[in-house]
Scaffold this motif. Structure first.
Motif, short mmCIF file in Angstrom:
data_model
loop_
_atom_site.label_atom_id
_atom_site.label_comp_id
_atom_site.label_asym_id
_atom_site.label_seq_id
_atom_site.Cartn_x
_atom_site.Cartn_y
_atom_site.Cartn_z
N TRP A 22 0.97 -1.01 0.04
CA TRP A 22 0.02 -0.08 0.02
C TRP A 22 0.99 1.44 0.04
CZ3 TRP A 22 -1.41 -4.65 1.36
CH2 TRP A 22 -2.76 -5.05 1.00
N ILE A 23 0.96 2.02 -1.12
CA ILE A 23 1.83 3.00 -1.41
C ILE A 23 1.34 4.44 -1.33
CG2 ILE A 23 3.74 4.04 -2.81
CD1 ILE A 23 4.18 0.85 -3.45
N SER A 24 1.46 5.29 -0.58
CA SER A 24 1.04 6.86 -0.82
C SER A 24 1.88 7.81 -1.02
CB SER A 24 0.16 6.98 0.29
OG SER A 24 1.06 6.89 1.68
N VAL A 25 1.84 8.69 -1.81
CA VAL A 25 2.63 9.79 -2.04
C VAL A 25 2.02 11.06 -1.50
CG1 VAL A 25 3.60 11.40 -3.75
CG2 VAL A 25 3.38 8.90 -4.00
N GLY A 26 2.88 11.55 -0.39
CA GLY A 26 2.44 12.95 0.07
C GLY A 26 1.20 12.49 1.04
N ASP A 27 0.10 13.24 0.86
CA ASP A 27 -1.07 13.33 1.82
C ASP A 27 -2.12 12.54 0.98
OD1 ASP A 27 0.13 14.83 3.79
OD2 ASP A 27 -0.87 16.88 3.02
N ALA B 173 7.25 11.01 -8.28
CA ALA B 173 7.77 11.32 -6.61
C ALA B 173 8.98 10.92 -6.21
CB ALA B 173 6.69 10.41 -5.68
N THR B 174 9.55 11.72 -5.45
CA THR B 174 10.89 11.27 -4.81
C THR B 174 10.83 10.72 -3.42
OG1 THR B 174 10.96 13.36 -3.74
CG2 THR B 174 12.04 13.17 -6.06
N ARG B 175 9.59 10.70 -2.91
CA ARG B 175 9.37 10.11 -1.63
C ARG B 175 7.99 9.55 -1.33
NH1 ARG B 175 13.81 10.12 2.02
NH2 ARG B 175 12.53 10.15 3.82
N ALA B 176 8.01 8.35 -0.93
CA ALA B 176 6.73 7.64 -0.68
C ALA B 176 6.43 7.04 0.79
CB ALA B 176 6.47 6.61 -1.67
N THR B 177 5.18 6.77 1.02
CA THR B 177 5.13 5.86 2.24
C THR B 177 4.74 4.61 1.92
OG1 THR B 177 4.46 7.88 3.37
CG2 THR B 177 3.95 5.70 4.45
N VAL B 178 5.29 3.43 2.46
CA VAL B 178 4.82 2.12 2.15
C VAL B 178 4.35 1.42 3.42
CG1 VAL B 178 5.89 0.10 1.07
CG2 VAL B 178 6.47 2.16 0.47
N ARG B 179 3.25 0.67 3.21
CA ARG B 179 2.58 -0.01 4.26
C ARG B 179 2.85 -1.52 3.67
NH1 ARG B 179 0.08 4.80 3.74
NH2 ARG B 179 -0.36 5.97 5.53
N LEU B 180 3.34 -2.42 4.70
CA LEU B 180 3.23 -3.69 4.02
C LEU B 180 2.72 -4.80 5.31
CD1 LEU B 180 7.25 -4.08 3.02
CD2 LEU B 180 5.09 -4.06 1.51
N ARG B 181 1.92 -5.58 4.64
CA ARG B 181 1.48 -6.66 5.41
C ARG B 181 2.31 -7.72 5.95
NH1 ARG B 181 -2.38 -10.57 1.97
NH2 ARG B 181 -1.07 -10.62 0.08
N GLY B 182 2.01 -8.54 6.84
CA GLY B 182 2.53 -9.86 7.43
C GLY B 182 2.00 -11.12 6.83
N GLY C 65 -1.85 -11.29 7.04
CA GLY C 65 -2.70 -10.35 6.32
C GLY C 65 -2.79 -9.03 6.82
N GLY C 66 -2.16 -8.68 8.11
CA GLY C 66 -2.34 -7.60 8.68
C GLY C 66 -0.98 -6.76 8.50
N LEU C 67 -1.39 -5.49 8.92
CA LEU C 67 -0.10 -4.54 8.78
C LEU C 67 0.78 -4.54 9.69
CD1 LEU C 67 0.65 -1.69 7.57
CD2 LEU C 67 -0.64 -0.53 9.21
#
Length: 164
Positions: A17-22, A54-63, A66-68
């Motif tokens: 799950w990748i987001s850039v900025g807000d 983008a030059t920066r991003a926020t990455v969320r990974l699951r285990g 299946g949870g964050l």
């Protein structure tokens, strides 16, 4: 501990799950490669227009359950078509792409022709967020507006349905 957690989560990642900025976090298919995540996006691929530049991003990974399990900041770098990196990374990414029409070589040529972006997401120096510092609430967002959504009609019933 958290750097090792990021490394292990990246190795096992298939979706991030990748987001850039807000902006909203988007579920994107990715390929783990040399401690980084490789993502392709563009006109005929995944929709993530803000990630291409983008030059920066926020990455969320699951285990495994299946949870964050970890949230980390990434340095985003677009791989230029025709470069040595492109020649190395794009065929590996195309080979792992499920349900693609054509061969891996045809897929790479299409990405280059249509201007798709291949982006490398490498963990930045910031401390990742892991348990117990993860958010307690659900991270689910309401559905975004899209022309694909239609009003659902009630199903047709020939006879009256008895309620018990």
């Amino acid at each position: 501990m958290t750097a090792a957690l990021v490394e292990e989560a990246v190795k096992k990642a298939a979706v991030a799950w990748i987001s850039v900025g807000d902006g909203p976090a988007r579920a994107l298919w990715c390929l783990p490669l040399d401690g980084a995540l490789i993502v392709v996006c563009g006109p005929t691929e995944q929709s993530a227009p803000e990630l291409a530049d983008a030059t920066r991003a926020t990455v969320r990974l699951r285990g495994d359950t299946g949870g964050l399990i970890v949230i980390w900041e990434a340095a985003a770098a677009r791989i230029a078509p025709g470069s040595d990196d492109w020649a190395t990374v794009a065929p590996q990414l195309a080979a792992k792409r499920l349900n693609a029409s054509g061969t891996a070589e045809e897929l790479v040529a299409r990405w280059e022709r249509e201007g798709c972006a291949i982006v490398r997401l490498t963990p930045a120096g910031e401390q990742p967020v892991a348990a117990p510092a993860l958010p307690d609430g659900a991270a689910a967002a309401p559905p975004r507006e899209t022309p694909a959504r239609v009003a659902v009609r009630r199903p047709f019933r020939l006879h009256r349905v008895r309620r018990r």
